[in-house]
Scaffold this active site. Structure first.
Site, short mmCIF file in Angstrom:
data_model
loop_
_atom_site.label_atom_id
_atom_site.label_comp_id
_atom_site.label_asym_id
_atom_site.label_seq_id
_atom_site.Cartn_x
_atom_site.Cartn_y
_atom_site.Cartn_z
N TYR A 371 0.83 -1.21 0.00
CA TYR A 371 0.00 0.00 0.00
C TYR A 371 0.86 1.26 0.00
CZ TYR A 371 -3.19 3.71 1.18
OH TYR A 371 -3.88 4.89 1.15
N ASP A 445 -8.42 -4.93 0.20
CA ASP A 445 -7.85 -3.71 -0.40
C ASP A 445 -6.94 -3.91 -1.60
OD1 ASP A 445 -9.05 -2.79 1.91
OD2 ASP A 445 -7.28 -1.85 2.75
N ARG A 498 -12.71 -9.39 -9.21
CA ARG A 498 -12.66 -9.61 -7.76
C ARG A 498 -13.23 -8.45 -6.94
NH1 ARG A 498 -9.49 -12.83 -4.97
NH2 ARG A 498 -7.89 -12.96 -6.60
N ASN A 520 -17.83 -3.57 2.93
CA ASN A 520 -17.71 -2.12 2.99
C ASN A 520 -16.68 -1.62 2.00
OD1 ASN A 520 -14.97 -1.20 4.50
ND2 ASN A 520 -15.64 -3.21 5.20
N GLU A 522 -14.42 2.16 1.74
CA GLU A 522 -14.20 3.51 2.25
C GLU A 522 -13.73 4.43 1.13
OE1 GLU A 522 -12.25 5.03 6.31
OE2 GLU A 522 -10.77 4.31 4.87
N GLU A 526 -9.67 5.80 -4.28
CA GLU A 526 -8.53 4.93 -4.54
C GLU A 526 -8.92 3.77 -5.46
OE1 GLU A 526 -5.25 5.02 -1.15
OE2 GLU A 526 -7.20 4.47 -0.32
#
Length: 1004
Positions: A371, A445, A498, A520, A522, A526
């Site tokens: 990340y 993520d 995915r 979820n 956020e 991104e």
């Protein structure tokens, strides 16, 4: 993002993990490496690494890669499941069967809820305690789950987004419905196959097979006999009328067995058309199709006629259609790799801000997890085109080298157990290590992390197509894309799309979705950054499949974000909620909060960053954007931002650039957000000041475009990734010729720059040339003049005349001369270099300032700082290297000679540093480094004055054969391979100064 995820209290979007800054670990002896072009990944879990759980709750009917990051993912990760939200339903799998709810809608000041509250549980008379629930099948927006008691009793249930029906089949038992209270039977009786019931104020139809009967009426438990059949369905009804029940009965036995979305990008109209199709099986009769409930982002963009039935949901009103399919049509408003250089900024100021980044000791400040390293890659990817726009070749070389070297180093798995990618065949996923925020254990993520990598790779591909080829590192980039958005349904290594939910129209972050509120997401921005990366990567590499996939994902998700995160039309949020924006979307709620802070600046900024030229969608509705910032100002108590001010200024510039610039100028000592730089912010603000606001009323027939409007003047912008000029046509009739590899703009007022003549039209390098023409602008500002791809030094500039010097380094030959004025390219005129092109045979190249190798010595000794190795071993791998380049060389290879160098370096009082050099040759100037020589590092000492690093240290490695130089290039990369401090390299020394840093090459 500064402190973005350092206060996680749960592990939905991101498991509670500290940022992993793992040191290198010993090689895993049994590691299996799979080569992908010049890159590779491992199929053996690296030593010390964490993998997803081994157990997948699925049956033998499920083969290939297992979908994750879906609304129903907890069913695959848990013995049963957490709550799932296939709106209009809420459901949960448990030991006794499937809990069913029509979610209860409510709101508080900081949250909107569509919460699960059990109305009844659909079970089987075979048992009341199944050992588990397993995924038995899935399609684009449905899941089928199997309850098996191990003794011949099974219940299989199918549910999905937009389906007001739940379908079930039975073996060894019959349907048993256990209600939370005694239901009211308002239609049917014990002897009828169909019942209309109400519980908790919610209305349902229960469809038993024709001839079936009921027991338990008047109690909390109803059972259906099935009449020797095996099928049963439940419908959630909008009301309790006989007419509605009859309408739903029409489709009550038309079981949905498959769902699939398909999209098409119409370039001529700049439209994305998506068709949603259901396949059905008639369990009774011959009915096909079903009733489908559409989310606001769908029904607002379809021409399908609506049925009379609606549902409430946490996303807003759901409208229904009947049949087997419906189609939505969305406008794609284009993206750009960078804004055009049209701003009224000071070129010298922007150059100094670019230099400040170039001179950083470490562009990644020590981050290695996927990340944070991705964010720093994205930061430099934003800066590379800006450095090129201001003609800062040294910074451009530095930034491109950083991106190439960092990506390349992490795209090779052989011989290491960290800074690599591992393929987990059990789940069908590619995991980068070091991982963070549950990207390994929970597969969280991936689109956030890898999106930055893909965007950075697209910027490399724009500048170095050879690096991006499948024979080099392009294959590894494509694998990252397949992990987050596999477009090929036949490639069972990865699940289809995915991270993206085709029906809800946006991405999900949690891999396992193990929460009472469902999955979820956020930072929608991104996710959109990832899809923009796909567009730019596909365009740069000529892969229209990936490009069009990116356009579909980008267009669909930006549409959903405007509905559910921003609610720009003010139709979806609930009364009692106190904000005009929701920062995090769940299956069963929308909230004004983050995982990591209660700072309202970051609560809002998290759905803005990273700001790139692809962020223009955030300015599609200036009225809303203004309200967004004004409400934040009220919540924070000021618009003098203390967290992520650059992100908020950039957002404001999309509707009010002068106001944003005023705030920027009032706070010159602000701290940039981690993925930002002052150079990019300065450029973005001033370019938007010139462009005005986003104009969504005009489209273009090329994927990489943008249209802006300031007052009554439109600016048309397009980027041409191809190798020859193209003519772009806009929907209002405007056409514009865009040179190969250029971002061009025109304000449509007939003021495009035009060159009418060159004087002289030929001459040697260093010749002073005057261009005559019109519309060049009163002063140069950020405008540029290029001979071919080389920027020329300008000595005078007016609206009708430009005088410049033919750049050094050009070989003999003809070059197109083009003036780019505030981002708009002129026509071209030809200048012929007759001799002395800096590219004649030369064997000694001087290391001069500005990242330049030159056949001429410098004019006065200066120094360059070579960044610290940061206490990490970079032996053999250029890391944060300072680069020096010469182009346009011609020469005959002399096999009796070899590369040599004298580099004068000084470590001052520092100890433990080791300087290293790599010499590269591009023999034809085509962008491919045909030969690379890496020399052993030179251990500096704390002795006062300069030390001489020479080829005598010996070659560490060499790849590629020598050839003659024909308009070729030579580049050296200088970096610290070891140590914890910076060192100094002597540059630009004249003969009088002595101790000149030089490179000698084996050419005559």
């Amino acid at each position: 993002m500064s402190n973005r995820k350092t206060k996680l209290v749960s592990a939905c979007l991101s498991t509670v993990l500290l940022i992993s800054l793992f040191a290198s670990m010993p090689d895993h002896a049994a590691a299996a490496t799979v080569n992908v072009g010049a890159g590779s990944y491992t199929t053996t879990l690296p030593a010390g690494a964490i993998a997803p759980q081994g157990t997948i709750y699925k049956t033998a009917n499920v083969t290939g890669a297992m979908p994750t990051n879906d609304w129903w993912s907890s069913a695959a990760w848990d013995q049963y499941s957490d709550v799932m939200f296939p709106h209009p339903f809420g459901i949960v799998a448990g030991a006794s069967g499937l809990g069913v709810s029509y979610p209860v809608q409510s709101a508080s000041a900081d949250a909107m809820f569509g919460a699960y509250s059990n109305d009844f549980t659909l079970g089987s008379t075979a048992t009341s305690n199944f050992p588990d629930t397993r995924v038995d099948g899935f399609s684009d927006w449905t899941v089928s789950m199997l309850w098996n008691n191990g003794a011949g009793g099974t219940m299989r249930v199918t549910s999905g987004h937009g389906l007001p029906f739940i379908y079930s089949t039975y073996v060894g038992g019959t349907p048993k419905l256990t209600f939370s209270s005694v239901p009211t039977i308002w239609s049917g009786s014990a002897s009828t196959s169909v019942l209309g019931v109400t519980v908790n104020g919610h209305h349902y139809a229960l469809f038993g097979p024709t001839g079936s009967t009921w027991t338990g009426i008047g109690s909390t438990t109803l059972t259906n006999s099935l009449a020797g059949k095996n099928y049963f369905s439940v419908a959630l009804l909008p009301d309790n009328t006989a007419a509605t029940l009859a309408a739903y009965k029409t489709y009550g036995y038309s079981f949905v067995t498959n769902t699939q979305s398909s999209f098409a990008y119409d370039a001529s109209a700049s439209k994305v058309n998506t068709t949603y199709t259901v396949t059905t099986q008639a369990m009774e009769g011959s009915q096909t199709g079903t009733i489908l409930a559409l989310y606001p982002a769908q029904w607002k963009n379809t021409s399908q006629p609506f049925a009379a039935y609606t549902y409430d949901s946490v996303r807003g009103l759901m409208k229904t259609v009947t049949g087997s399919s419906f189609t939505t049509s969305l406008t794609y408003n284009g993206i750009l790799p960078a804004l055009p250089a049209v701003g009224g900024y000071q070129a010298a100021t922007l150059t100094s801000l670019v230099d400040a980044v170039k001179n950083e000791p470490n562009h990644t400040v020590g981050a290695t997890d996927t990340y944070w390293l991705g964010k720093y890659l994205g930061r430099i990817a934003n800066l590379l085109p800006i450095s090129q726009q201001v003609g800062n070749t040294a910074a451009s070389s530095n930034f491109e080298s950083y991106l190439e070297n960092t990506l390349s180093a992490n795209f090779v798995a052989s011989g290491k157990s960290n800074n690599l990618f591992y393929y987990d065949a059990n789940w069908g996923t590619l995991i980068g290590y070091p991982a963070s925020y549950g990207s390994d254990s929970s597969l969280n993520d991936h689109h956030f992390h890898y999106g930055y990598w893909i965007r950075a790779a697209a910027e490399v591909a724009r500048n170095n197509p050879t690096w991006a080829s499948q024979a080099n590192f392009g294959g590894m980039v494509n694998l990252l894309i397949k992990d987050i958005a596999n477009w090929d349904r036949t490639d069972t290594r990865f699940p289809y799309l995915r991270n993206f939910d085709p029906y809800e129209g946006h991405s999900w972050a949690s891999g396992d979705a193990k929460f009472a509120d469902g999955n979820n997401n956020e930072s929608s921005s991104e996710g959109i950054n990832a899809w923009a990366g796909l567009i730019l990567w596909g365009q740069a590499t000529g892969n229209t499949t990936i490009r069009d996939l990116g356009i579909y994902l980008y267009t669909t998700e930006t549409n959903a974000v405007n509905e559910y995160w921003f609610n720009i039309n003010n139709t979806n949020f609930k009364a009692g909620y106190n904000h005009n924006y929701a920062s995090m979307i769940w299956g069963g709620k929308s909230v004004y909060a983050t995982w990591f802070t209660d700072d309202p600046q970051k609560i809002r900024g998290i759905n803005i960053l990273p700001v790139t030229a692809a962020s223009a969608y955030l300015g599609n509705n200036p009225t809303y954007s203004s309200a967004f910032i004004n409400q934040l100002k009220t919540e924070f108590g000021s618009d003098h931002w203390t967290s992520w001010p650059d992100i908020l200024w950039e957002y404001q510039s999309l509707y009010d650039a002068p106001g944003a610039i005023s705030l920027y100028n009032a706070n010159p000592n602000y701290t940039p957000e981690d993925g930002e730089s002052k150079a990019h912010t300065y450029s973005f603000l001033y370019n938007m000041a010139a462009l005005g606001q986003v104009d969504t009323t005009v489209t273009a027939n090329i994927p990489t475009y943008g249209v802006f409007k300031k007052g009554t003047v439109r600016t048309y912008v397009a980027y041409n990734a191809g190798t020859s000029a193209v003519t772009v046509t806009f929907s209002d009739g405007k056409t514009m010729s865009v040179p190969a590899g250029e971002i061009a703009s025109s304000n449509g007022t007939g003021t495009n720059p035009t060159i009418t003549s060159l004087s002289p039209a030929s001459g040697t390098v260093g010749t002073s040339v005057t261009l005559s023409g019109v519309n060049f602008g009163a002063a140069q500002g950020a405008s540029t003049l290029k001979f071919g791809t080389t920027t020329a030094a300008v000595t005078s500039w007016s609206s009708t005349s430009i005088t410049a010097t033919v750049p050094s380094g050009l070989a003999v030959g003809s070059y197109n001369v083009v003036a780019t004025v505030n981002g708009t390219a002129s026509n071209s005129q030809t200048f012929t270099v007759t001799s002395g092109g800096g590219g004649g045979a030369t064997s000694k190249l001087y290391v001069n300032t500005g990242g330049v190798l030159s056949g001429a010595a410098g004019t006065g000794a200066t120094t360059n700082t070579i960044a610290s190795a940061g206490g990490t071993n970079h032996d053999g791998t250029p890391t944060n290297a300072t680069t020096y380049l010469i182009a346009g060389l011609n020469g005959t290879y002399d096999a009796t000679k070899a590369t040599g160098f004298n580099l004068f370096v000084d470590a001052g009082a520092n100890v433990g540093d080791g300087l290293q050099v790599q010499v590269q040759y591009d023999f034809t100037g085509d962008g491919t480094w045909d030969r690379t020589e890496t020399y052993n590092y030179f251990a500096t000492n704390p002795v006062v004055d300069w030390e001489n690093y020479t080829q005598g240290q010996g070659l560490k490695s060499a790849a590629g054969s020598f050839a003659n130089l024909v308009n070729g290039k030579v580049r050296i990369n200088v970096w610290n391979a070891i140590g914890s401090t910076a060192t100094t390299l002597r540059t630009n020394a004249s003969s009088a100064n002595g101790q000149q840093s030089v490179v000698t090459i084996p050419f005559n």
